[in-house]
Design an enzyme around this catalytic site. Sequence first.
Site, PDB file in Angstrom:
ATOM      1  CG  HIS A 206      -0.141   0.212   2.512  1.00 14.58           C
ATOM      2  ND1 HIS A 206       0.506  -0.809   3.151  1.00 14.58           N
ATOM      3  CD2 HIS A 206       0.127   1.311   3.236  1.00 14.58           C
ATOM      4  CE1 HIS A 206       1.124  -0.355   4.221  1.00 14.58           C
ATOM      5  NE2 HIS A 206       0.917   0.941   4.301  1.00 14.58           N
TER       6      HIS A 206
HETATM    7  C1  UD1 Z   1      -1.910   5.352   5.907  1.00 12.58           C
HETATM    8  C2  UD1 Z   1      -0.620   5.910   6.497  1.00 12.58           C
HETATM    9  C3  UD1 Z   1       0.495   4.920   6.284  1.00 12.58           C
HETATM   10  C4  UD1 Z   1       0.142   3.573   6.888  1.00 12.58           C
HETATM   11  C5  UD1 Z   1      -1.202   3.102   6.311  1.00 12.58           C
HETATM   12  C6  UD1 Z   1      -1.636   1.848   7.016  1.00 12.58           C
HETATM   13  C7  UD1 Z   1      -0.242   8.329   6.455  1.00 12.58           C
HETATM   14  C8  UD1 Z   1       0.446   9.418   5.766  1.00 12.58           C
HETATM   15  N1  UD1 Z   1      -0.237   7.143   5.825  1.00 12.58           N
HETATM   16  O1  UD1 Z   1      -1.719   5.179   4.505  1.00 12.58           O
HETATM   17  O2  UD1 Z   1       1.683   5.392   6.917  1.00 12.58           O
HETATM   18  O3  UD1 Z   1       1.146   2.659   6.569  1.00 12.58           O
HETATM   19  O4  UD1 Z   1      -2.194   4.112   6.543  1.00 12.58           O
HETATM   20  O5  UD1 Z   1      -2.544   1.134   6.259  1.00 12.58           O
HETATM   21  O6  UD1 Z   1      -0.776   8.531   7.527  1.00 12.58           O
HETATM   22  N2  UD1 Z   1      -9.225   4.511   1.886  1.00 12.58           N
HETATM   23  C9  UD1 Z   1     -10.447   3.882   1.869  1.00 12.58           C
HETATM   24  N3  UD1 Z   1     -10.967   3.475   3.075  1.00 12.58           N
HETATM   25  C10 UD1 Z   1     -10.352   3.679   4.260  1.00 12.58           C
HETATM   26  C11 UD1 Z   1      -9.110   4.340   4.266  1.00 12.58           C
HETATM   27  C12 UD1 Z   1      -8.566   4.743   3.064  1.00 12.58           C
HETATM   28  O7  UD1 Z   1     -11.043   3.688   0.815  1.00 12.58           O
HETATM   29  O8  UD1 Z   1     -10.892   3.269   5.317  1.00 12.58           O
HETATM   30  C13 UD1 Z   1      -8.632   4.922   0.576  1.00 12.58           C
HETATM   31  C14 UD1 Z   1      -8.952   6.359   0.174  1.00 12.58           C
HETATM   32  O9  UD1 Z   1      -9.108   6.390  -1.196  1.00 12.58           O
HETATM   33  C15 UD1 Z   1      -7.689   7.107   0.548  1.00 12.58           C
HETATM   34  C16 UD1 Z   1      -6.610   6.058   0.319  1.00 12.58           C
HETATM   35  O10 UD1 Z   1      -7.203   4.817   0.667  1.00 12.58           O
HETATM   36  O11 UD1 Z   1      -7.493   8.262  -0.217  1.00 12.58           O
HETATM   37  C17 UD1 Z   1      -5.360   6.279   1.161  1.00 12.58           C
HETATM   38  O12 UD1 Z   1      -5.705   6.381   2.543  1.00 12.58           O
HETATM   39  P1  UD1 Z   1      -4.821   7.241   3.561  1.00 12.58           P
HETATM   40  O13 UD1 Z   1      -5.369   7.073   4.921  1.00 12.58           O
HETATM   41  O14 UD1 Z   1      -4.629   8.623   3.066  1.00 12.58           O
HETATM   42  O15 UD1 Z   1      -3.403   6.579   3.459  1.00 12.58           O
HETATM   43  P2  UD1 Z   1      -2.962   5.067   3.547  1.00 12.58           P
HETATM   44  O16 UD1 Z   1      -2.400   4.694   2.207  1.00 12.58           O
HETATM   45  O17 UD1 Z   1      -4.041   4.244   4.105  1.00 12.58           O
HETATM   46  N1  UDP Z   2      -3.109  -6.609   8.576  1.00 16.31           N
HETATM   47  C1  UDP Z   2      -4.314  -7.276   8.809  1.00 16.31           C
HETATM   48  N2  UDP Z   2      -5.065  -7.654   7.734  1.00 16.31           N
HETATM   49  C2  UDP Z   2      -4.678  -7.405   6.448  1.00 16.31           C
HETATM   50  C3  UDP Z   2      -3.448  -6.754   6.222  1.00 16.31           C
HETATM   51  C4  UDP Z   2      -2.689  -6.359   7.301  1.00 16.31           C
HETATM   52  O1  UDP Z   2      -4.684  -7.527   9.961  1.00 16.31           O
HETATM   53  O2  UDP Z   2      -5.415  -7.765   5.522  1.00 16.31           O
HETATM   54  C5  UDP Z   2      -2.317  -6.147   9.728  1.00 16.31           C
HETATM   55  C6  UDP Z   2      -0.927  -6.705   9.836  1.00 16.31           C
HETATM   56  O3  UDP Z   2      -0.923  -7.912  10.571  1.00 16.31           O
HETATM   57  C7  UDP Z   2      -0.153  -5.608  10.530  1.00 16.31           C
HETATM   58  C8  UDP Z   2      -0.877  -4.347  10.124  1.00 16.31           C
HETATM   59  O4  UDP Z   2      -2.128  -4.752   9.571  1.00 16.31           O
HETATM   60  O5  UDP Z   2      -0.220  -5.725  11.940  1.00 16.31           O
HETATM   61  C9  UDP Z   2      -0.085  -3.601   9.113  1.00 16.31           C
HETATM   62  O6  UDP Z   2      -0.824  -2.539   8.620  1.00 16.31           O
HETATM   63  P1  UDP Z   2      -0.449  -1.796   7.287  1.00 16.31           P
HETATM   64  O7  UDP Z   2       0.337  -2.683   6.413  1.00 16.31           O
HETATM   65  O8  UDP Z   2      -1.724  -1.244   6.765  1.00 16.31           O
HETATM   66  O9  UDP Z   2       0.404  -0.552   7.800  1.00 16.31           O
HETATM   67  P2  UDP Z   2       1.964  -0.319   8.115  1.00 16.31           P
HETATM   68  O10 UDP Z   2       2.389  -1.318   9.114  1.00 16.31           O
HETATM   69  O11 UDP Z   2       2.705  -0.407   6.832  1.00 16.31           O
HETATM   70  O12 UDP Z   2       1.982   1.076   8.627  1.00 16.31           O
END
Ligand code: UD1
Ligand code: UDP
Length: 443
Positions: A206
């Site tokens: 992601h």
């Molecule tokens: C965010 C964090 C990242 C973390 C990740 C965990 C920041 C800058 N980024 O990235 O560090 O690793 O979360 O997963 O804080 N969206 C949905 N539903 C949701 C949430 C998001 O559809 O519930 C979609 C939206 O289109 C949104 C995109 O995902 O624009 C990105 O979401 P965003 O929360 O901005 O960043 P992440 O990529 O999730």
């Molecule tokens: N995770 C989960 N289900 C999924 C994918 C990830 O429970 O389908 C959990 C995973 O075990 C880990 C956390 O989500 O603890 C990681 O989150 P993510 O990769 O979104 O964020 P990051 O760690 O890169 O910030």
Amino acid sequence: MKIGVVLGTRPEIIKMAPVIDEIQERGHELLLIHTGQHYDKEMSENFFIDLELPKPNYNIHVGSGSHGKQTGLMMEGIEKVLIEEKPDIVLVQGDTNAVLAGALVAQKLHIPVGHVEAGLRSYDVSMPEEINRKAADDCSYFYFVPTEQSAINLVLEGYSPKDIYITGNSVVDTCYRNLKIAEKTSTILDDLNLNDKDNIITLTMHRAENVDDKERVTSIIQALLELKDFNIVFPIHPRTKKTLEKFGLYEKLEEAEHIKVTKPIGYLDFLVLISKSIIILTDSGGLQEEAITLNVPALTLRYNTERPETVTAGGNILVGADKETILVTADKILNNKEFYNKMKNAKNPYGDGSAASQMLDVIEKAYDEDDLKIESPHRIMTTFDVEMRHIDENITVEEFEDIHNTLVRVVYKNDSMVFPSPDLNIKDSIILFNQYGLDEMLY
Ligand code: UD1
Ligand code: UDP
């Protein structure tokens, strides 16, 4: 004591779960603030259910948007809550926008901040997470770092070792607390029509620098399409689903027989899935840590990592987004038993699963000693010099500090930097320490 916890995304919920448990088990008042950055049931609510967490006291509902908009809305919302609720301390976790907003707002209100998972550095400021974690560290009072290496990162940036606590990573607590329950209740492998002999690869991806970049994401997908000796399970992050659809790559994945694309999976099922995988392929931070905790080799789809301990320990290989590197490395893991076992048996650098308990010990001690406060100095600082000295005598950091009424900031021992823990013997080391008295330095 009233303890505020700010979280907003999937990994924060997972890694704060043991901290929240510990706060409640010790009878403190919990103020739980959800920023609302993740809002889909599969990205947020399901984790509250799986990890038996209480409903947040406040949800700021920031939703998706640009970094400035999201962070700004979070700051406004968190500030209102903190002014109203006046917690004794605020805890933030990791490197998302919530960590930045929460730490900045709390510190300006003179509420001490505990940064859980402080001190990580990728040294890549093109990542929004690197900016967040550095800025949050600047606004923190306690640094709960997972490893000695992250402690040293902070020491090198000039943070006082006295504020740094090496606790391990709370993700290990979450893993250990939930794996047994998960193994008893989860039906994920049956649901996916797989068993643990099926060469399962769990894939997650992601990171903005991968999934928003057409060239990189195409190269990764091409590698996946060729990994036909494996069964790839890909619980897809909503961000990734959107960009793969936009680049016309999503259909290709769905058509491939060896790839199962699913919605994001709940934590208990996911734990079982990764623990039964032969490899984890990921650009996630948390997954690199969970992989080494669960003895599963990780291939990280990145060019750098703020979790270098996993690479040094031998459990994680950085493969970037390069198709050939991904294919060659995956093939080596599958076909070279010795290499595979070496990766599998890499030592977990993230502690023994007691991180949350150690953090609460530190916070309770500070509270009992009336040390949870940020206030203007009462004495004029007299000197600012730092001295370097070679130590010949048999003496610990704590003894040296007591005798010289000083603070040891940096220790070089056997040609390496070592974290100046109070009980570290510094004979034959070179140290940097503040020349002036400790009292004068603090006030
Ligand atoms: C965010 C964090 C990242 C973390 C990740 C965990 C920041 C800058 N980024 O990235 O560090 O690793 O979360 O997963 O804080 N969206 C949905 N539903 C949701 C949430 C998001 O559809 O519930 C979609 C939206 O289109 C949104 C995109 O995902 O624009 C990105 O979401 P965003 O929360 O901005 O960043 P992440 O990529 O999730
Ligand atoms: N995770 C989960 N289900 C999924 C994918 C990830 O429970 O389908 C959990 C995973 O075990 C880990 C956390 O989500 O603890 C990681 O989150 P993510 O990769 O979104 O964020 P990051 O760690 O890169 O910030």
